[in-house]
Design an enzyme around this catalytic site. Sequence first.
Site, PDB file in Angstrom:
ATOM      1  N   SER A  99       0.846  -1.197   0.000  1.00 46.24           N
ATOM      2  CA  SER A  99       0.000   0.000   0.000  1.00 46.24           C
ATOM      3  C   SER A  99       0.878   1.243   0.000  1.00 46.24           C
ATOM      4  O   SER A  99       2.044   1.199   0.408  1.00 46.24           O
ATOM      5  CB  SER A  99      -0.911  -0.005   1.229  1.00 46.24           C
ATOM      6  OG  SER A  99      -1.641  -1.206   1.280  1.00 46.24           O
TER       7      SER A  99
HETATM    8  C1  LIG Z   1      -2.792  -4.390  -0.430  1.00 44.05           C
HETATM    9  S1  LIG Z   1      -2.025  -5.949  -0.101  1.00 44.05           S
HETATM   10  C2  LIG Z   1      -1.548  -5.731   1.601  1.00 44.05           C
HETATM   11  C3  LIG Z   1      -0.274  -4.927   1.829  1.00 44.05           C
HETATM   12  C4  LIG Z   1       0.498  -5.454   3.009  1.00 44.05           C
HETATM   13  N1  LIG Z   1      -0.154  -5.217   4.277  1.00 44.05           N
HETATM   14  C5  LIG Z   1       1.951  -4.979   3.024  1.00 44.05           C
HETATM   15  O1  LIG Z   1       2.425  -4.522   4.070  1.00 44.05           O
HETATM   16  O2  LIG Z   1       2.636  -5.125   1.990  1.00 44.05           O
HETATM   17  C6  LIG Z   1      -3.396  -7.069   0.147  1.00 44.05           C
HETATM   18  C7  LIG Z   1      -3.000  -8.520   0.395  1.00 44.05           C
HETATM   19  O3  LIG Z   1      -4.112  -9.176   1.010  1.00 44.05           O
HETATM   20  C8  LIG Z   1      -4.112 -10.514   0.577  1.00 44.05           C
HETATM   21  N2  LIG Z   1      -5.450 -11.063   0.844  1.00 44.05           N
HETATM   22  C9  LIG Z   1      -6.604 -10.831   0.160  1.00 44.05           C
HETATM   23  N3  LIG Z   1      -7.625 -11.504   0.713  1.00 44.05           N
HETATM   24  C10 LIG Z   1      -7.117 -12.166   1.790  1.00 44.05           C
HETATM   25  C11 LIG Z   1      -7.681 -13.052   2.757  1.00 44.05           C
HETATM   26  N4  LIG Z   1      -8.961 -13.379   2.729  1.00 44.05           N
HETATM   27  N5  LIG Z   1      -6.857 -13.554   3.714  1.00 44.05           N
HETATM   28  C12 LIG Z   1      -5.535 -13.233   3.740  1.00 44.05           C
HETATM   29  N6  LIG Z   1      -4.942 -12.409   2.835  1.00 44.05           N
HETATM   30  C13 LIG Z   1      -5.724 -11.882   1.877  1.00 44.05           C
HETATM   31  C14 LIG Z   1      -3.742 -10.419  -0.889  1.00 44.05           C
HETATM   32  O4  LIG Z   1      -3.232 -11.656  -1.380  1.00 44.05           O
HETATM   33  C15 LIG Z   1      -2.691  -9.308  -0.869  1.00 44.05           C
HETATM   34  O5  LIG Z   1      -1.385  -9.846  -0.782  1.00 44.05           O
END
Ligand SMILES: C[S@@+](CC[C@H](N)C(=O)[O-])C[C@H]1O[C@@H](n2cnc3c(N)ncnc32)[C@H](O)[C@@H]1O
Length: 136
Positions: free
Chosen positions: A27
Amino acid sequence: MPLEVAYGRKPVVTRRAADGTSVSSASSPKLVATMLEQLAVQPGQRVLEIGAATGINAALLAELVGPTGTVVTIELDDDLAASATESLEAAGYPQVEVIYGDGALGHPDHAAYDLIIVTDMLTGLSIEPRRVVSLP
Ligand SMILES: C[S@@+](CC[C@H](N)C(=O)[O-])C[C@H]1O[C@@H](n2cnc3c(N)ncnc32)[C@H](O)[C@@H]1O
């Protein structure tokens, strides 16, 4: 990755589907800072993050909870969960627990949590939150 890109104004896409759609990103620093400010993490707290991706937010959470706190982060994509584990260890945060799985189910093994942060769109969360803060 160049630091000016990593710390720039835009999210950095780190994974795309075959059709080019973004499926994971770090993000934007401004969004990360806003989310962490709203979360108001205190030293010693137990925090669950849903959406580990690069692991950078989990590292920041680990700094905020300090040595007496706990950070557990869940990632739906197994490759990303593995690389987040490696990155966190390499960056000096081996105490962060990275779980490969669906964050919508929570992670009861390490419950209870003081705070839960969801860093992706999530429907059907099986956890009943006491207070929800969402960004516009
Ligand atoms: C915007 S990124 C998050 C950025 C992260 N917090 C960082 O520090 O880099 C969103 C992530 O959430 C994961 N994601 C989406 N749905 C999810 C779920 N139900 N459970 C766990 N992870 C999930 C995606 O695979 C993706 O890698």
